[in-house]
Design a protein around this motif. Structure first.
Motif, PDB file in Angstrom:
ATOM      1  N   ASP A  43       0.792  -1.221   0.000  1.00 27.91           N
ATOM      2  CA  ASP A  43       0.000   0.000   0.000  1.00 27.91           C
ATOM      3  C   ASP A  43       0.832   1.281   0.000  1.00 27.91           C
ATOM      4  OD1 ASP A  43      -2.257  -1.479  -0.160  1.00 27.91           O
ATOM      5  OD2 ASP A  43      -3.036  -0.991   1.832  1.00 27.91           O
ATOM      6  N   LEU A  44       2.158   1.166   0.093  1.00 25.55           N
ATOM      7  CA  LEU A  44       3.001   2.350  -0.071  1.00 25.55           C
ATOM      8  C   LEU A  44       2.764   3.001  -1.431  1.00 25.55           C
ATOM      9  CD1 LEU A  44       6.516   1.373   1.347  1.00 25.55           C
ATOM     10  CD2 LEU A  44       4.850   2.921   2.362  1.00 25.55           C
ATOM     11  N   GLY A  45       2.335   2.185  -2.383  1.00 25.43           N
ATOM     12  CA  GLY A  45       2.086   2.700  -3.728  1.00 25.43           C
ATOM     13  C   GLY A  45       0.961   3.708  -3.805  1.00 25.43           C
ATOM     14  N   LYS A  46       0.167   3.818  -2.727  1.00 25.68           N
ATOM     15  CA  LYS A  46      -0.916   4.801  -2.701  1.00 25.68           C
ATOM     16  C   LYS A  46      -0.414   6.210  -2.399  1.00 25.68           C
ATOM     17  CE  LYS A  46      -4.463   1.563  -1.011  1.00 25.68           C
ATOM     18  NZ  LYS A  46      -5.434   1.303   0.078  1.00 25.68           N
ATOM     19  N   VAL A  47       0.819   6.302  -1.886  1.00 24.88           N
ATOM     20  CA  VAL A  47       1.342   7.580  -1.400  1.00 24.88           C
ATOM     21  C   VAL A  47       2.268   8.210  -2.434  1.00 24.88           C
ATOM     22  CG1 VAL A  47       2.540   8.749   0.487  1.00 24.88           C
ATOM     23  CG2 VAL A  47       1.275   6.618   0.943  1.00 24.88           C
ATOM     24  N   ARG A  48       1.936   9.432  -2.833  1.00 24.23           N
ATOM     25  CA  ARG A  48       2.795  10.162  -3.768  1.00 24.23           C
ATOM     26  C   ARG A  48       3.811  10.998  -2.984  1.00 24.23           C
ATOM     27  NH1 ARG A  48      -1.697  13.349  -6.903  1.00 24.23           N
ATOM     28  NH2 ARG A  48      -2.102  13.808  -4.701  1.00 24.23           N
ATOM     29  N   GLU A  49       4.792  11.519  -3.688  1.00 26.39           N
ATOM     30  CA  GLU A  49       5.910  12.192  -3.037  1.00 26.39           C
ATOM     31  C   GLU A  49       5.495  13.362  -2.151  1.00 26.39           C
ATOM     32  OE1 GLU A  49       8.980  13.326  -5.694  1.00 26.39           O
ATOM     33  OE2 GLU A  49       9.531  11.261  -6.207  1.00 26.39           O
ATOM     34  N   ASN A  50       4.526  14.137  -2.594  1.00 26.29           N
ATOM     35  CA  ASN A  50       4.172  15.349  -1.855  1.00 26.29           C
ATOM     36  C   ASN A  50       2.899  15.219  -1.034  1.00 26.29           C
ATOM     37  OD1 ASN A  50       6.399  16.927  -2.804  1.00 26.29           O
ATOM     38  ND2 ASN A  50       5.349  17.117  -4.779  1.00 26.29           N
ATOM     39  N   ASP A  51       2.361  14.026  -0.947  1.00 24.04           N
ATOM     40  CA  ASP A  51       1.159  13.839  -0.134  1.00 24.04           C
ATOM     41  C   ASP A  51       1.490  14.058   1.343  1.00 24.04           C
ATOM     42  OD1 ASP A  51      -0.467  13.303  -2.294  1.00 24.04           O
ATOM     43  OD2 ASP A  51      -0.270  11.122  -2.129  1.00 24.04           O
ATOM     44  N   LEU A  52       0.526  14.633   2.059  1.00 27.99           N
ATOM     45  CA  LEU A  52       0.709  14.977   3.462  1.00 27.99           C
ATOM     46  C   LEU A  52       0.243  13.836   4.358  1.00 27.99           C
ATOM     47  CD1 LEU A  52       1.228  17.052   5.765  1.00 27.99           C
ATOM     48  CD2 LEU A  52      -1.128  17.862   5.395  1.00 27.99           C
ATOM     49  N   LEU A  53       1.098  13.434   5.298  1.00 20.03           N
ATOM     50  CA  LEU A  53       0.745  12.394   6.258  1.00 20.03           C
ATOM     51  C   LEU A  53       0.370  13.027   7.595  1.00 20.03           C
ATOM     52  CD1 LEU A  53       3.627   9.792   5.745  1.00 20.03           C
ATOM     53  CD2 LEU A  53       1.298   9.642   4.861  1.00 20.03           C
ATOM     54  N   ILE A  54      -0.770  12.642   8.134  1.00 19.58           N
ATOM     55  CA  ILE A  54      -1.142  13.026   9.497  1.00 19.58           C
ATOM     56  C   ILE A  54      -1.144  11.748  10.322  1.00 19.58           C
ATOM     57  CG2 ILE A  54      -2.846  14.099  11.009  1.00 19.58           C
ATOM     58  CD1 ILE A  54      -3.815  15.731   8.668  1.00 19.58           C
ATOM     59  N   ILE A  55      -0.231  11.680  11.269  1.00 18.41           N
ATOM     60  CA  ILE A  55       0.003  10.462  12.048  1.00 18.41           C
ATOM     61  C   ILE A  55      -0.564  10.620  13.448  1.00 18.41           C
ATOM     62  CG2 ILE A  55       1.772   8.918  12.976  1.00 18.41           C
ATOM     63  CD1 ILE A  55       3.646  10.156  10.749  1.00 18.41           C
ATOM     64  N   PHE A  56      -1.251   9.583  13.912  1.00 21.20           N
ATOM     65  CA  PHE A  56      -1.734   9.541  15.291  1.00 21.20           C
ATOM     66  C   PHE A  56      -0.992   8.420  16.017  1.00 21.20           C
ATOM     67  CE2 PHE A  56      -4.989  11.644  12.915  1.00 21.20           C
ATOM     68  CZ  PHE A  56      -5.522  12.587  13.774  1.00 21.20           C
ATOM     69  N   SER A  57      -0.266   8.792  17.052  1.00 21.28           N
ATOM     70  CA  SER A  57       0.501   7.815  17.831  1.00 21.28           C
ATOM     71  C   SER A  57       0.721   8.387  19.216  1.00 21.28           C
ATOM     72  CB  SER A  57       1.850   7.517  17.161  1.00 21.28           C
ATOM     73  OG  SER A  57       2.689   6.764  18.029  1.00 21.28           O
ATOM     74  N   HIS A  58       0.103   7.783  20.223  1.00 18.06           N
ATOM     75  CA  HIS A  58       0.229   8.299  21.587  1.00 18.06           C
ATOM     76  C   HIS A  58       1.686   8.296  22.036  1.00 18.06           C
ATOM     77  CE1 HIS A  58      -0.618   9.220  25.725  1.00 18.06           C
ATOM     78  NE2 HIS A  58      -0.140   8.061  26.140  1.00 18.06           N
ATOM     79  N   SER A  59       2.394   7.233  21.726  1.00 17.55           N
ATOM     80  CA  SER A  59       3.793   7.100  22.165  1.00 17.55           C
ATOM     81  C   SER A  59       4.774   7.846  21.278  1.00 17.55           C
ATOM     82  CB  SER A  59       4.192   5.624  22.207  1.00 17.55           C
ATOM     83  OG  SER A  59       4.213   5.084  20.894  1.00 17.55           O
ATOM     84  N   GLY A  60       4.393   8.064  20.026  1.00 22.07           N
ATOM     85  CA  GLY A  60       5.335   8.623  19.059  1.00 22.07           C
ATOM     86  C   GLY A  60       6.433   7.638  18.703  1.00 22.07           C
ATOM     87  N   ALA A  61       6.165   6.363  18.975  1.00 21.79           N
ATOM     88  CA  ALA A  61       7.187   5.337  18.746  1.00 21.79           C
ATOM     89  C   ALA A  61       6.593   4.071  18.129  1.00 21.79           C
ATOM     90  CB  ALA A  61       7.880   4.996  20.065  1.00 21.79           C
ATOM     91  N   THR A  62       5.405   4.158  17.550  1.00 17.99           N
ATOM     92  CA  THR A  62       4.732   2.998  16.985  1.00 17.99           C
ATOM     93  C   THR A  62       5.621   2.352  15.915  1.00 17.99           C
ATOM     94  OG1 THR A  62       2.628   4.128  17.350  1.00 17.99           O
ATOM     95  CG2 THR A  62       2.599   2.193  15.917  1.00 17.99           C
ATOM     96  N   SER A  63       5.955   1.087  16.110  1.00 17.20           N
ATOM     97  CA  SER A  63       6.941   0.438  15.240  1.00 17.20           C
ATOM     98  C   SER A  63       6.486   0.401  13.784  1.00 17.20           C
ATOM     99  CB  SER A  63       7.237  -0.979  15.740  1.00 17.20           C
ATOM    100  OG  SER A  63       6.067  -1.768  15.778  1.00 17.20           O
TER     101      SER A  63
END
Length: 200
Positions: free
Chosen positions: A82-102
């Motif tokens: 599914d990495l193929g869904k992401v283009r170079e300039n697409d913006l990622l909004i990440i939710f991670s309480h720990s900020g360390a999700t493997s």
């Protein structure tokens, strides 16, 4: 245990965490990045694992419904094609309480190899020191989860949800969101019927 008293305690814990939230420049930076992504034709992609991932899905659904193209990307599935869904300039909004999700760390590292650059990223988290690079960090800080088993996401996901709504709604309104936008995206259901009655 007095059940009514305990329910009140849970409510108070979460209310206290909500009241401790404060809007700072990082929120504005995040809104500006969502706004710019829309103007530049980039997609806003939300991501996260577990309960944080469910909040990410909700934010993506909210943005899509109010005129900001978006989809949710499961970090684990991203490593299986599914990495193929992401283009170079697409913006990622990440939710991670720990900020360390493997899974998130692996996804970001893989995207970097894939695109030979890092995608712009916003992180909503409880940490101030995430274990992966981000452009904008919105940290709600150390909080008390409201369950007696302190590892159960509860207060943290409540805060994530509120922050997600703040960002999505503010960005949409900056883009000019109004009744017309909402109407064309909701032709069915009760909302659609309400608009149809107004047009009669």
């Amino acid at each position: 245990m007095n059940i009514v008293d305990r329910m009140g305690e849970i409510l108070q814990i979460q209310q206290k965490a909500i009241m401790a939230l404060s809007i700072d420049s990082h929120y504005k930076d995040a809104v500006d990045r969502i706004y710019n992504a829309q103007k530049e034709g980039s997609i806003v992609i939300t991501t996260g694992m577990g309960k944080a991932g469910i909040i990410a899905q909700k934010m993506s659904a909210t943005m899509a419904s109010i005129g900001i193209p978006s989809f949710y990307l499961n970090p684990a599935e991203s490593l299986h094609g599914d990495l193929g869904k992401v283009r170079e300039n697409d913006l990622l909004i990440i939710f991670s309480h720990s900020g360390a999700t493997s899974e998130v760390k692996e996804m970001i590292a893989s995207l970097h190899k894939f695109h030979q650059q890092t995608n712009p990223t916003i992180l909503v988290s409880g940490t101030s020191t995430p274990q992966f690079d981000v452009d904008v960090l919105i940290s709600y800080g150390q909080i008390q989860e409201s369950c007696l088993v302190s590892k159960v996401p509860s207060t943290s996901t409540t805060l994530m949800l509120i922050i997600a709504d703040i960002l999505a709604i503010t960005a949409a309104e900056k883009l000019g969101f109004n009744d017309v936008w909402f109407k064309v995206r909701h032709p069915g259901g009760i909302i659609g019927k309400t608009y149809a009655k107004k047009d009669e």
